[in-house]
Design a protein around this motif. Sequence first.
Motif, PDB file in Angstrom:
ATOM      1  N   THR A 232       0.858  -1.193   0.000  1.00 58.77           N
ATOM      2  CA  THR A 232       0.000   0.000   0.000  1.00 58.77           C
ATOM      3  C   THR A 232       0.890   1.237   0.000  1.00 58.77           C
ATOM      4  N   ALA A 233       0.358   2.329  -0.535  1.00 60.19           N
ATOM      5  CA  ALA A 233       1.125   3.579  -0.599  1.00 60.19           C
ATOM      6  C   ALA A 233       1.501   4.070   0.791  1.00 60.19           C
ATOM      7  N   THR A 234       0.611   3.944   1.742  1.00 59.51           N
ATOM      8  CA  THR A 234       0.879   4.423   3.100  1.00 59.51           C
ATOM      9  C   THR A 234       1.980   3.606   3.773  1.00 59.51           C
TER      10      THR A 234
ATOM     11  N   ALA B 216       5.455   4.253   2.039  1.00 58.04           N
ATOM     12  CA  ALA B 216       5.910   5.646   1.924  1.00 58.04           C
ATOM     13  C   ALA B 216       7.309   5.917   2.480  1.00 58.04           C
TER      14      ALA B 216
ATOM     15  N   GLU C   6       7.672   5.197  -3.502  1.00 61.29           N
ATOM     16  CA  GLU C   6       6.295   5.372  -3.943  1.00 61.29           C
ATOM     17  C   GLU C   6       5.762   4.088  -4.559  1.00 61.29           C
ATOM     18  N   VAL C   7       4.477   3.839  -4.307  1.00 62.35           N
ATOM     19  CA  VAL C   7       3.744   2.823  -5.048  1.00 62.35           C
ATOM     20  C   VAL C   7       3.173   3.551  -6.255  1.00 62.35           C
TER      21      VAL C   7
ATOM     22  N   GLN D 124       0.327  -2.581  -9.893  1.00 61.77           N
ATOM     23  CA  GLN D 124       1.199  -1.817  -9.007  1.00 61.77           C
ATOM     24  C   GLN D 124       2.650  -1.917  -9.449  1.00 61.77           C
TER      25      GLN D 124
ATOM     26  N   ILE E  33       6.672   0.068  -8.295  1.00 64.32           N
ATOM     27  CA  ILE E  33       7.287   0.779  -7.181  1.00 64.32           C
ATOM     28  C   ILE E  33       8.448   1.642  -7.654  1.00 64.32           C
TER      29      ILE E  33
END
Length: 162
Positions: A11-13, A16, A20-21, A114, A116
């Motif tokens: 997940t992006a969160t 972080a 970055e995703v 997705q 990265i």
Amino acid sequence: MSRPLIPHPLTATAFAPFGEVIEVSGDPDKIINQGMCGRHHDLAQLDFADGRAGISLFDAKARTFPHTVDMVERHPDGSQAFVPVSGTPMLVVVAEDQNGTPVNLRAFVSKPGQSINLHRGIWHGVLAPIEKPGQFIVIDRIGDGPNLQEHWFDDPYIVQSV
């Protein structure tokens, strides 16, 4: 002795602190090409100390669980993005840095759609498509001088099945 490592969804969160995703979420920022294309703009921060950005294709062999992580690497002079061409999910292992040593390893599993971008200097595992081989576009620094540091673990980590 090995140390267990449980993978989590990418997940992006959660990702972080490491980068970055790169994925589409929501409406495009702009409609272009005579209304036929949506642009999701500037999804990752490429960062190079010197040199230039290069685009390469990597053909990676499949990995399976349990997966041994006995080495991580980092690139102090440039970020590194991985974009699956074939949609193959990948195992992403990252670590924090403590005085030049990787600590607090985390494992993520991507889903189709997705990609990265690893920030410059982030410890990470090797490219690891899951269950089937994958081809990846890799965007990273091309330039003179070394841009690779490796750390080998005396006690490897074992990434368990998702």
